[in-house]
Design a protein around this motif. Sequence first.
Motif, PDB file in Angstrom:
ATOM      1  N   ASP A  24       3.606   6.761   5.638  1.00 39.82           N
ATOM      2  CA  ASP A  24       3.577   6.984   7.091  1.00 39.82           C
ATOM      3  C   ASP A  24       4.846   6.399   7.708  1.00 39.82           C
ATOM      4  N   GLY A  25       5.801   7.278   8.003  1.00 43.30           N
ATOM      5  CA  GLY A  25       7.101   6.818   8.494  1.00 43.30           C
ATOM      6  C   GLY A  25       7.014   6.136   9.847  1.00 43.30           C
ATOM      7  N   GLU A  26       6.179   6.684  10.757  1.00 43.41           N
ATOM      8  CA  GLU A  26       6.062   6.096  12.091  1.00 43.41           C
ATOM      9  C   GLU A  26       5.425   4.711  12.027  1.00 43.41           C
ATOM     10  N   GLY A  27       4.360   4.579  11.235  1.00 45.31           N
ATOM     11  CA  GLY A  27       3.710   3.286  11.086  1.00 45.31           C
ATOM     12  C   GLY A  27       4.622   2.269  10.421  1.00 45.31           C
ATOM     13  N   LYS A  28       5.413   2.782   9.448  1.00 49.74           N
ATOM     14  CA  LYS A  28       6.348   1.898   8.745  1.00 49.74           C
ATOM     15  C   LYS A  28       7.374   1.320   9.708  1.00 49.74           C
ATOM     16  N   GLN A  29       7.911   2.174  10.578  1.00 47.04           N
ATOM     17  CA  GLN A  29       8.910   1.701  11.532  1.00 47.04           C
ATOM     18  C   GLN A  29       8.295   0.718  12.534  1.00 47.04           C
ATOM     19  N   ARG A  30       7.055   0.990  12.939  1.00 48.44           N
ATOM     20  CA  ARG A  30       6.398   0.105  13.880  1.00 48.44           C
ATOM     21  C   ARG A  30       6.172  -1.280  13.278  1.00 48.44           C
ATOM     22  N   ASN A  84       0.855  -1.195   0.000  1.00 47.33           N
ATOM     23  CA  ASN A  84       0.000   0.000   0.000  1.00 47.33           C
ATOM     24  C   ASN A  84       0.890   1.243   0.000  1.00 47.33           C
ATOM     25  N   GLU A  85       0.933   1.967  -1.147  1.00 45.83           N
ATOM     26  CA  GLU A  85       1.841   3.115  -1.283  1.00 45.83           C
ATOM     27  C   GLU A  85       1.462   4.227  -0.318  1.00 45.83           C
ATOM     28  N   ARG A  86       0.168   4.436  -0.075  1.00 46.41           N
ATOM     29  CA  ARG A  86      -0.246   5.519   0.803  1.00 46.41           C
ATOM     30  C   ARG A  86       0.217   5.264   2.224  1.00 46.41           C
TER      31      ARG A  86
END
Length: 503
Positions: free
Chosen positions: A309-315, A303-305
């Motif tokens: 989200d950098g914070e969600g990506k790291q989590r 999901n590109e959108r």
Amino acid sequence: MERRIKFIHGLTICAIVAFVVMQGYWLYSRYQLSIGECERELYAVIVEAAEEDIKVRENLIRPPRQTCSKMNINYRQDKKGLRKKLDWGVSVFMVDTQKVKLPKVSESIKQDAERYGIFLFDYLSKNYSVVQPDGIDFHSFHIGDDDRAMGTSMEAITRFYINEWHPFQPERLDSILRSKGIVAKSITTTKADTMVWQPSMLPHTSIWQPVMTTSFPYDIFEGQQVVVTTAIGMSPIIKRMVYALLMTVLLSFFLIFCLVYQILTIRKQRHIETIRQEFLYTMIHELKRPISTLKMCVSFMGNERMMQDGEGKQRILGSSHHELDNLTSYFSKLRDITFSDAGEIPLVKTDFSLHELMRECIGKQNIPVGKEVRMEEVANSDLEIHADRMHLANIVCNLLENAIKYSMETVTIKIDYQMCMDGRLKITVADNGIGIAKADQRYVFDKFYRSKTAKDRAIPGIGLGLSYVKLLVEAHDGTIAFESIEGEGTTFTLLIPQTNGKD
């Protein structure tokens, strides 16, 4: 399968009971036979002693005493004109030649015992059958039509005159019996209503304290008999049965051991099967979580959108790394636990700082949401040790992970280490968690074992943690022990030998 196992258990127990009953019955029968054999031997010895007593008394008779006897047999004819025996009897004269003078006879008659006996009886019968002076005794006995008694009539006559000249004494027979190793309980004399011609034996009536009774005539015509009561000792019976008893006991123990061992083996296999099923169920359950996390991560990356989200990506990436580490840990445990011997685990020993290792292990721990965990390193100084760093880290991480899992909302974990005087490294991991129940403490190092508490609280795990820790400690030639109080906490202690230089 459960019903079949119960059926096998029941059948085995029935077989053991049946075998014990059969062996008991066989031993009882053998015991009875042994008592019977002892009775027959005692009976033969007692009868032999009675005969010996008769011989002793006969030898005491001196020549001045004379005895002569005659059998009186009367016959009549039956309807066919054949002669038929009617009845018979015995007449006996006993003479004390010091009191009564007998007529003189020629030497030829005197030397022929049969002719002299006939002559003497005819003389005494003619002169003294009605009235006997002092020194002459006349006895007449009616036997009847007992044909069997005729064969023992001479023995009866001998016993009669022996008893007349020298009466029976129980003390003398008791002395003879003792010389043969027999101690009689009692020796009594009785008089029967009829003539008793043969000795007899009354067998034992009690198997626990067997006593036999032997009776034999010492004066047949007068119906006098001796009754000897003798206890059958256990010693000769046991001697006869010792080999049978020994073989029976050994075979019984062997068979019962085999049957019990069979039951225990079946129960162990059943236990292993239960553990295996629980392990498979737990393993599948534990693998679902990392797989679900990885699927979520893959979906997130597609999901590109959401990737913006950098914070969600790291989590998500952090969760994926954590679950991958868990998978790696699971497979590492499964790999190492397959070794049949701790010595087969390959070790790569190096020198490293124990303080840094502890910091690393503490940092790796995943603290569940809603739980307060405090981990303290209480050692006063750092130590440079020699061991397999990866495996030692796995050991400490497993102990810390268990301390966190098996605790309430708040837990304090204290880590201590020191070098002992004997050159071994001592590491302790103590917590104030829920502790280990007494019933579970003997199984904590068993493979795939999970306590009832862990199952009831739905604590995740596959039952390999502590068995894996023990295996790695033993691979280092070390030992692990623990102390635990349910509801108060647990302390694990590791002792690992140290070597100088590299292996």
